[in-house]
Design a protein around this motif. Structure first.
Motif, short mmCIF file in Angstrom:
data_model
loop_
_atom_site.label_atom_id
_atom_site.label_comp_id
_atom_site.label_asym_id
_atom_site.label_seq_id
_atom_site.Cartn_x
_atom_site.Cartn_y
_atom_site.Cartn_z
N UNK A 1 41.92 35.77 40.93
CA UNK A 1 43.12 35.02 40.55
C UNK A 1 43.77 35.63 39.33
N UNK A 2 42.97 36.00 38.34
CA UNK A 2 43.53 36.56 37.09
C UNK A 2 44.28 37.86 37.36
N UNK A 3 43.66 38.75 38.14
CA UNK A 3 44.31 40.03 38.44
C UNK A 3 45.58 39.83 39.24
N UNK A 4 45.53 38.91 40.20
CA UNK A 4 46.68 38.66 41.06
C UNK A 4 47.84 38.06 40.27
N UNK A 5 47.53 37.07 39.42
CA UNK A 5 48.57 36.42 38.61
C UNK A 5 49.20 37.43 37.65
N UNK B 1 47.68 29.87 41.35
CA UNK B 1 46.62 29.10 42.02
C UNK B 1 47.21 28.04 42.95
N UNK B 2 48.26 27.38 42.51
CA UNK B 2 48.90 26.35 43.35
C UNK B 2 49.46 26.96 44.63
N UNK B 3 50.11 28.08 44.51
CA UNK B 3 50.67 28.74 45.69
C UNK B 3 49.57 29.25 46.62
#
Length: 275
Positions: free
Chosen positions: A48-52, A63-65
């Motif tokens: 999640x961190x890398x993607x965000x 995370x919501x999406x």
């Protein structure tokens, strides 16, 4: 953007602004969701961190999406590694597009051979809503384009390609089609009576090919056969068409069996491509 009309009171104007902002927010969320999927498509998986960080979104927004798309199976989350990846639904959508595109590309050699054999225009089409969309065409030099040009979407019930697809529908699918909108005619030969159309589809199903004897265009004739996907289900229609002056009605019956064989060959090649 929604604009306030002259003389509009403040309350109505505020409501318009809220609706405008809501619509904009939904579009923005959609764009962000596709951005996340684009990045996941470039990698086996991401945290999640890398993607965000890659898409420049707050972790909470990303995370919501992602959780929304996970519920729809467009992405998947591995709780053992805490990594996100593309889901099965995204693959399904992509595979459908690939197969549709391949009807025009994979079968092109078959279409060329068929054109050389019959000396008429050869088309390939796939269902598109209440119509049939032509996605490929092979024609001789000097051929004047007809209504069945690539990219055109024509009615199902007035075209040979459309009728050969309809012939494989269930009774409920046919009833739903007829109930949604009247059967509009294009020429005096168009079938606009549901009972007559049902009988015509039964004949097509038994014969293996459909004919359009100037039912869409008073100057055009066409004959079509079914192309199946790898599971044996209706996928598209292979057709031969030409100006009525060049394609006699009796010739349609001669071309039918040849077209069925070519469509079966195309179905086999498409099936082999996906196994």
């Amino acid at each position: 953007m929604l604009m306030a009309h002259a003389g509009e009171d403040a309350n109505v104007s505020n409501i318009r602004e809220e609706l405008d902002e809501g619509a904009l927010g939904r579009v923005q969320s959609l764009v962000r969701a596709f951005g996340l999927m684009d990045e996941l498509a470039k990698s086996d998986s991401m945290t999640l961190s890398d993607l965000a960080r890659t898409v420049s979104l707050p972790r909470s927004t990303a995370h919501r999406l992602l959780t929304t798309m996970e519920a729809l199976r467009y992405v998947t989350f591995d709780r053992a590694t805490n990594r996100w990846s593309i889901g099965v639904q995204a693959f399904t959508v992509g595979a459908v597009f690939a197969q549709t595109r391949d009807l025009g590309k994979l079968g092109r050699s078959i279409m060329r051979s068929l054109m050389a054999e019959v000396n008429h225009c050869v088309n390939i089409a796939v269902p598109e809503g209440r119509g049939i969309c032509y996605v490929g065409q092979v024609a001789q030099n000097g051929f004047r384009p007809t209504a069945a040009r690539p990219g055109a979407v024509l009615p199902l019930h007035t075209t040979a390609s459309g009728k050969v697809l309809m012939a494989h529908w269930t009774r409920q699918e046919f009833d739903d089609y007829v109930a949604q909108a009247p059967l509009k005619g294009r020429t005096s030969r168009s079938i606009v009576d549901a009972d007559r159309l049902r009988k015509e589809l039964a004949t097509i199903r038994d014969r293996g090919y459909a004919m359009d004897d100037e039912e869409y265009d008073a100057g055009l004739r066409c004959v079509a056969a079914m192309v199946h996907d790898r599971d044996g289900l209706p996928k598209g229609a292979l057709s031969v068409s030409d100006r009525s002056s060049q394609l006699a009605r009796t010739r349609l019956y001669e071309l039918g069996p040849t077209l069925v064989m070519a469509a079966q060959q195309m179905s086999s090649e498409i099936a082999a491509q996906y196994f």
